[in-house]
Design an enzyme around this catalytic site. Sequence first.
Site, PDB file in Angstrom:
ATOM      1  N   GLN A  45      -5.518  -2.670   2.537  1.00 16.09           N
ATOM      2  CA  GLN A  45      -4.637  -3.733   3.316  1.00 16.09           C
ATOM      3  C   GLN A  45      -5.241  -3.852   4.714  1.00 16.09           C
ATOM      4  O   GLN A  45      -5.075  -4.991   5.091  1.00 16.09           O
ATOM      5  CB  GLN A  45      -3.013  -2.900   3.464  1.00 16.09           C
ATOM      6  CG  GLN A  45      -2.616  -2.949   2.135  1.00 16.09           C
ATOM      7  CD  GLN A  45      -1.089  -2.146   2.271  1.00 16.09           C
ATOM      8  OE1 GLN A  45      -0.898  -1.228   2.485  1.00 16.09           O
ATOM      9  NE2 GLN A  45      -0.233  -3.094   2.498  1.00 16.09           N
ATOM     10  N   HIS A  65     -10.192 -10.219  -7.316  1.00 13.53           N
ATOM     11  CA  HIS A  65     -11.356 -11.087  -7.640  1.00 13.53           C
ATOM     12  C   HIS A  65     -11.019 -11.807  -8.984  1.00 13.53           C
ATOM     13  O   HIS A  65     -11.470 -13.080  -9.114  1.00 13.53           O
ATOM     14  CB  HIS A  65     -12.589 -10.201  -7.621  1.00 13.53           C
ATOM     15  CG  HIS A  65     -13.120  -9.766  -6.557  1.00 13.53           C
ATOM     16  ND1 HIS A  65     -13.578  -8.601  -6.250  1.00 13.53           N
ATOM     17  CD2 HIS A  65     -12.754 -10.213  -5.211  1.00 13.53           C
ATOM     18  CE1 HIS A  65     -13.946  -8.468  -5.045  1.00 13.53           C
ATOM     19  NE2 HIS A  65     -13.329  -9.475  -4.254  1.00 13.53           N
ATOM     20  N   ASP A  78     -11.106  -8.295   0.818  1.00  7.74           N
ATOM     21  CA  ASP A  78     -12.614  -8.620   0.921  1.00  7.74           C
ATOM     22  C   ASP A  78     -12.712  -8.447   2.398  1.00  7.74           C
ATOM     23  O   ASP A  78     -13.919  -7.587   3.054  1.00  7.74           O
ATOM     24  CB  ASP A  78     -13.085  -9.857   0.570  1.00  7.74           C
ATOM     25  CG  ASP A  78     -13.382 -10.241  -0.842  1.00  7.74           C
ATOM     26  OD1 ASP A  78     -12.768  -8.915  -1.629  1.00  7.74           O
ATOM     27  OD2 ASP A  78     -13.742 -11.020  -1.533  1.00  7.74           O
ATOM     28  N   HIS A 148      -3.951   5.544  -1.974  1.00  4.69           N
ATOM     29  CA  HIS A 148      -3.220   4.446  -1.886  1.00  4.69           C
ATOM     30  C   HIS A 148      -3.354   3.409  -2.486  1.00  4.69           C
ATOM     31  O   HIS A 148      -3.705   2.226  -2.050  1.00  4.69           O
ATOM     32  CB  HIS A 148      -2.987   4.236  -0.131  1.00  4.69           C
ATOM     33  CG  HIS A 148      -1.746   3.637   0.291  1.00  4.69           C
ATOM     34  ND1 HIS A 148      -0.958   3.839   1.388  1.00  4.69           N
ATOM     35  CD2 HIS A 148      -1.076   2.429  -0.246  1.00  4.69           C
ATOM     36  CE1 HIS A 148       0.086   3.246   1.618  1.00  4.69           C
ATOM     37  NE2 HIS A 148       0.047   2.224   0.811  1.00  4.69           N
ATOM     38  N   ASN A 192       0.117   8.160  -2.541  1.00 10.57           N
ATOM     39  CA  ASN A 192       1.281   7.369  -1.795  1.00 10.57           C
ATOM     40  C   ASN A 192       2.071   6.682  -2.964  1.00 10.57           C
ATOM     41  O   ASN A 192       1.508   5.925  -3.720  1.00 10.57           O
ATOM     42  CB  ASN A 192       0.525   6.432  -1.012  1.00 10.57           C
ATOM     43  CG  ASN A 192       1.800   5.335  -0.431  1.00 10.57           C
ATOM     44  OD1 ASN A 192       2.383   5.716   0.599  1.00 10.57           O
ATOM     45  ND2 ASN A 192       1.707   4.042  -0.899  1.00 10.57           N
ATOM     46  N   GLU A 405       6.460   6.294   6.185  1.00  9.99           N
ATOM     47  CA  GLU A 405       6.767   4.777   6.283  1.00  9.99           C
ATOM     48  C   GLU A 405       8.003   4.323   6.599  1.00  9.99           C
ATOM     49  O   GLU A 405       9.207   4.926   5.957  1.00  9.99           O
ATOM     50  CB  GLU A 405       6.183   3.846   4.921  1.00  9.99           C
ATOM     51  CG  GLU A 405       4.715   3.951   4.977  1.00  9.99           C
ATOM     52  CD  GLU A 405       4.120   3.186   3.675  1.00  9.99           C
ATOM     53  OE1 GLU A 405       4.968   2.123   3.065  1.00  9.99           O
ATOM     54  OE2 GLU A 405       3.129   3.408   3.105  1.00  9.99           O
TER      55      GLU A 405
HETATM   56  C1  PNW Z   1       5.074   0.276   0.621  1.00 10.38           C
HETATM   57  N1  PNW Z   1      10.862  -1.122  -2.528  1.00 10.38           N
HETATM   58  O1  PNW Z   1       5.307   0.070  -0.694  1.00 10.38           O
HETATM   59  C2  PNW Z   1       3.593   0.660   0.584  1.00 10.38           C
HETATM   60  O2  PNW Z   1       3.258   1.989   0.591  1.00 10.38           O
HETATM   61  C3  PNW Z   1       2.872  -0.079   1.585  1.00 10.38           C
HETATM   62  O3  PNW Z   1       1.357  -0.062   1.147  1.00 10.38           O
HETATM   63  C4  PNW Z   1       3.489  -1.628   1.722  1.00 10.38           C
HETATM   64  O4  PNW Z   1       2.728  -2.558   2.390  1.00 10.38           O
HETATM   65  C5  PNW Z   1       4.700  -1.365   2.142  1.00 10.38           C
HETATM   66  O5  PNW Z   1       5.694  -0.401   1.396  1.00 10.38           O
HETATM   67  C6  PNW Z   1       5.490  -2.492   2.496  1.00 10.38           C
HETATM   68  O6  PNW Z   1       5.929  -3.203   1.353  1.00 10.38           O
HETATM   69  C7  PNW Z   1       6.636  -0.330  -1.036  1.00 10.38           C
HETATM   70  O7  PNW Z   1      10.824  -1.905  -3.435  1.00 10.38           O
HETATM   71  C8  PNW Z   1       6.928  -0.897  -2.365  1.00 10.38           C
HETATM   72  O8  PNW Z   1      11.558  -0.763  -1.896  1.00 10.38           O
HETATM   73  C9  PNW Z   1       8.135  -1.392  -2.842  1.00 10.38           C
HETATM   74  C10 PNW Z   1       9.254  -0.882  -2.242  1.00 10.38           C
HETATM   75  C11 PNW Z   1       9.058  -0.248  -1.145  1.00 10.38           C
HETATM   76  C12 PNW Z   1       7.813   0.167  -0.381  1.00 10.38           C
END
Ligand code: PNW
Length: 498
Positions: A45, A65, A78, A148, A192, A405
Amino acid sequence: MGSSTRSCLLLLALVVLVHGAARSRSANNRFPDDFLFGSATAAYQVEGGWNADGKGESIWDHMLHEHPEYSADRQNGDVADDSYHLYKEDVRILKEMGMNHYRFSIAWTRIMPTGEANNINQAGIDYYNNLINELLDNGILPVVTMYHWDLPQWLQDLGGWTNPIIADYFEDYARVLYENFGDRVKWWITLNEPLTFVAGYSNDGYFIQPPWINKPGVGDYLAIHHLLIAHARAYHLYDEQYRATQQGKVSITIQSDWYEPLTNSTEDIAAADRARQFYLGMIAHPIFSTEGDYPAIVRELVDKKSKAEGRTRSRLPVFSKEMVEYIRGTYDFFGLNYYTGKLVTSGETGKNPSRDRDSEVVTSVDPSWPASSVSPWLKVVPWGFRKLITWIHENYNAPDILITENGFSDAGTLEDTDRISYFKSHLTELLKAVYVDGANVIGYTAWSLLDNLEWNKGYTQRFGVYYVNITDPARPRIPKASSQFLKELIQAREIPQD
Ligand code: PNW
């Protein structure tokens, strides 16, 4: 006792009482002295440099890609935020906010371009050494996610997480990380959000992700089975060969919504518990529970349906007794990602078969819940955060919980007042879980340090506390109001009251 003495004593008692009340009120608003504040990103990311200095191709490189149309804004990783070149800037802004830790992930393909241990890319090792040293020089603890979501494409070609051999490769990878970085990295997260990334094998997640193989209720269960073993292998390797000298911690990060019964009927209460078992317990129970293995209700429902479908075996693979024991207890803390909540009733939904259908639950949201204007799934349910933390505390033997997170998305405004109120309300509920419910929350990690590539949503959903203009090749990091909010909060170690 004279009346004046009596009133004096009364007054004293009153003062003590009022003082005590005031103290417990402020204690409720104050973070424990050793509580850790941090912020997080993930390699694909933010890093860019997708093929720089010998890096191999990951499944995300490969998919975006091959299929730029899968991305909401045709962006890919990228270049992303170019943290591959700008990591010192990232550390500078972490320090500016007074962060105690930085949670970042290592791109497997930067270190091992194919995922194989006989092919190590020194430039990749150098990059993470530089980042780790820069963090430590600035007094910031590295919290490192090994995986991740950016699997080496070479391993995907062998079946990725559906091939049991993945556990061997993952252990090899973990060894390379402990060997090279374990002298300085004391916080490791193996994987993750397993249940998010296994949707790449069931095509029923909330977003398109590699390998985008349409095998719901089979492919995702195979991936779950093998990733649990892979996680345990990395944990035991640390235990057996590195813990004594390196003295760090190893665990996993699990994402869960809070599942609230739609009504207080017995049926809805049971449905909500089933949802927790299928969407959280599926990963957490084998690792964190006293008994280990998949939750009983999960085993029962999937076995029953598999049989009714005329199969010779359950779609959910079975662990041997030895393997249950091998996986059970492979944690030093509980890594938790929380974003939102759902209402639950019983019913049938999803593809047939699929994990959704196996769970016999139907989820919905309350239309009165505020929501992110850009991420339809992200409803603001702060009380669910407290309930989830406390549920984990009560069901999994009161582990140390590190919030790895929590965050909110918008289109990218600098005056991000909605993000500030999201942080504030969630941190308030977190402290209730700590002080009222007795949960052992040891830290909080805001997602995210930077606006970054939100997977296949590109830059249309921005979670950063710093803004990144991706049309500017210099990718300057520009503070949003929320970064100032976090800075003041961390300094005061208290949630500001209006
Ligand atoms: C996380 N949901 O994913 C990821 O770990 C991160 O990489 C991402 O950028 C961030 O949350 C924001 O989306 C998620 O459906 C995916 O509740 C889905 C959910 C929550 C977090």
